[in-house]
Motif scaffolding. Structure first.
Motif, PDB file in Angstrom:
ATOM      1  N   GLY A   6       0.858  -1.102  -0.044  1.00 23.11           N
ATOM      2  CA  GLY A   6      -0.155  -0.002  -0.148  1.00 23.11           C
ATOM      3  C   GLY A   6       0.839   1.300  -0.034  1.00 23.11           C
ATOM      4  N   VAL A   8       0.651   5.464   0.379  1.00 28.25           N
ATOM      5  CA  VAL A   8      -0.311   6.443   0.805  1.00 28.25           C
ATOM      6  C   VAL A   8       0.518   7.711   0.731  1.00 28.25           C
ATOM      7  CG1 VAL A   8      -1.669   7.366   2.589  1.00 28.25           C
ATOM      8  CG2 VAL A   8      -1.599   4.797   2.051  1.00 28.25           C
ATOM      9  N   SER A  15      -3.887  16.524  -2.853  1.00 25.37           N
ATOM     10  CA  SER A  15      -5.015  15.831  -2.844  1.00 25.37           C
ATOM     11  C   SER A  15      -6.262  16.441  -3.567  1.00 25.37           C
ATOM     12  CB  SER A  15      -5.679  15.116  -1.344  1.00 25.37           C
ATOM     13  OG  SER A  15      -5.896  15.939  -0.701  1.00 25.37           O
ATOM     14  N   ARG A  44      -3.082   5.314  -2.682  1.00 27.56           N
ATOM     15  CA  ARG A  44      -4.124   6.255  -2.002  1.00 27.56           C
ATOM     16  C   ARG A  44      -3.481   7.692  -2.068  1.00 27.56           C
ATOM     17  NH1 ARG A  44      -6.658   2.642  -3.243  1.00 27.56           N
ATOM     18  NH2 ARG A  44      -8.076   1.272  -1.987  1.00 27.56           N
ATOM     19  N   ILE A  46      -4.323  11.238  -0.279  1.00 26.56           N
ATOM     20  CA  ILE A  46      -5.416  11.589   0.626  1.00 26.56           C
ATOM     21  C   ILE A  46      -4.929  13.002   1.461  1.00 26.56           C
ATOM     22  CG2 ILE A  46      -6.379   9.334   1.119  1.00 26.56           C
ATOM     23  CD1 ILE A  46      -4.600   9.289   3.574  1.00 26.56           C
ATOM     24  N   ILE A  52      -9.219  10.181   8.183  1.00 29.63           N
ATOM     25  CA  ILE A  52      -9.019   9.973   6.927  1.00 29.63           C
ATOM     26  C   ILE A  52      -7.647   8.967   6.818  1.00 29.63           C
ATOM     27  CG2 ILE A  52      -8.613  10.431   4.408  1.00 29.63           C
ATOM     28  CD1 ILE A  52     -10.225  13.058   4.934  1.00 29.63           C
ATOM     29  N   ILE A  53      -6.710   9.297   7.403  1.00 25.32           N
ATOM     30  CA  ILE A  53      -5.343   8.644   7.398  1.00 25.32           C
ATOM     31  C   ILE A  53      -5.753   7.450   7.886  1.00 25.32           C
ATOM     32  CG2 ILE A  53      -3.102   8.493   7.891  1.00 25.32           C
ATOM     33  CD1 ILE A  53      -3.023  11.668   7.868  1.00 25.32           C
ATOM     34  N   THR A  56      -7.587   4.879   6.006  1.00 25.47           N
ATOM     35  CA  THR A  56      -7.089   4.458   4.766  1.00 25.47           C
ATOM     36  C   THR A  56      -6.065   3.387   5.113  1.00 25.47           C
ATOM     37  OG1 THR A  56      -7.137   6.604   3.917  1.00 25.47           O
ATOM     38  CG2 THR A  56      -5.457   5.121   2.831  1.00 25.47           C
ATOM     39  N   GLU A  59      -7.960   0.299   5.923  1.00 24.76           N
ATOM     40  CA  GLU A  59      -8.528  -0.447   4.602  1.00 24.76           C
ATOM     41  C   GLU A  59      -7.464  -1.307   4.063  1.00 24.76           C
ATOM     42  OE1 GLU A  59      -9.909   0.818   0.151  1.00 24.76           O
ATOM     43  OE2 GLU A  59      -8.874   2.224   1.468  1.00 24.76           O
ATOM     44  N   LEU A  60      -6.374  -0.687   3.823  1.00 27.22           N
ATOM     45  CA  LEU A  60      -5.199  -1.300   3.291  1.00 27.22           C
ATOM     46  C   LEU A  60      -4.834  -2.542   3.872  1.00 27.22           C
ATOM     47  CD1 LEU A  60      -3.035   1.900   2.397  1.00 27.22           C
ATOM     48  CD2 LEU A  60      -4.464   0.355   0.789  1.00 27.22           C
ATOM     49  N   THR A  71       3.853   5.221   3.892  1.00 29.51           N
ATOM     50  CA  THR A  71       3.171   6.672   3.729  1.00 29.51           C
ATOM     51  C   THR A  71       4.415   7.601   3.437  1.00 29.51           C
ATOM     52  OG1 THR A  71       3.399   7.182   5.979  1.00 29.51           O
ATOM     53  CG2 THR A  71       1.572   5.840   5.437  1.00 29.51           C
ATOM     54  N   THR A  83       0.183  12.469  10.209  1.00 26.70           N
ATOM     55  CA  THR A  83       0.533  10.912   9.769  1.00 26.70           C
ATOM     56  C   THR A  83       0.872  10.103  11.011  1.00 26.70           C
ATOM     57  OG1 THR A  83       0.633  11.680   7.661  1.00 26.70           O
ATOM     58  CG2 THR A  83       1.527   9.410   7.999  1.00 26.70           C
TER      59      THR A  83
END
Length: 193
Positions: A6, A8, A15, A44, A46, A52-53, A56, A59-60, A71, A83
């Protein structure tokens, strides 16, 4: 077993389309040069919002089964840089050596590296690493510092990533030694296919 990564990029302006994201392309380019093992990426782009972080990263790892999440951006002391806070909030365990090594590498270039709050964590069976935002810094952090004869002076953090993922029961990852040599103890044998 597929190696799934992933990627990010955390940036309010990128974004929103104010400027082009350079983090994800830099990561993809470096991974293509460094990895022998076939891999697939999920990307992603973002905003720098903690909720949101967090969503994400969850989800990943939880939904898309990424073995590694990298990231880029949002790791400084500015109020919008959240982050590391989001990463720690969804972590099962912290891996402090990754953040320490990233700062050690960056300190060879800029004294403001001490302002970085980059962290490494484990969530379930995935390793999540917060990298710097600039492409040059991303490369230096991942592959480390070499002298004029290509000898490693300061190891990059990616040297430890394959063994960490192996310990988490993820795929066996091989790297190109001329970019970054994966380090494993002699007792860590490659699993049978």
């Amino acid at each position: 077993m597929t190696f799934k990564i992933g990627l990010v990029s955390v940036s309010d302006r990128a974004s929103q389309g104010v400027y082009e994201d350079k983090g994800i392309p830099a990561l993809e380019d470096w991974l293509r040069k460094a990895l022998v093992t076939p891999f697939e990426t999920v990307t992603r782009l973002i905003a720098d919002e903690q909720t949101i972080i967090e969503a994400t990263l969850i989800e990943l790892v939880d939904d898309l089964a990424c073995d590694l999440v990298l990231t880029t951006g949002g790791t400084g002391p500015a109020l919008r840089d959240v982050t590391p806070d989001a990463t720690l909030a969804i972590a099962d365990r912290e891996m402090p050596g990754f953040g320490e090594q990233m700062r050690q590498i960056s300190l060879k270039f800029v004294p403001t590296a001490i302002l970085s709050r980059q962290v490494g964590v484990i969530r379930k069976r995935a390793l999540i690493l917060n990298l710097p935002g600039q492409p040059k810094s991303i490369r230096e952090t991942l592959e480390g510092l070499k002298d004029g004869l290509d000898h490693v002076i300061v190891p990059g953090i990616f040297a430890a990533v394959p063994y960490c993922i192996q310990l988490l029961e993820g795929p066996y990852i091989e790297t190109r030694a001329d970019v970054v040599a994966a380090f494993r103890p002699k007792s860590a044998v490659k699993p049978q296919e």
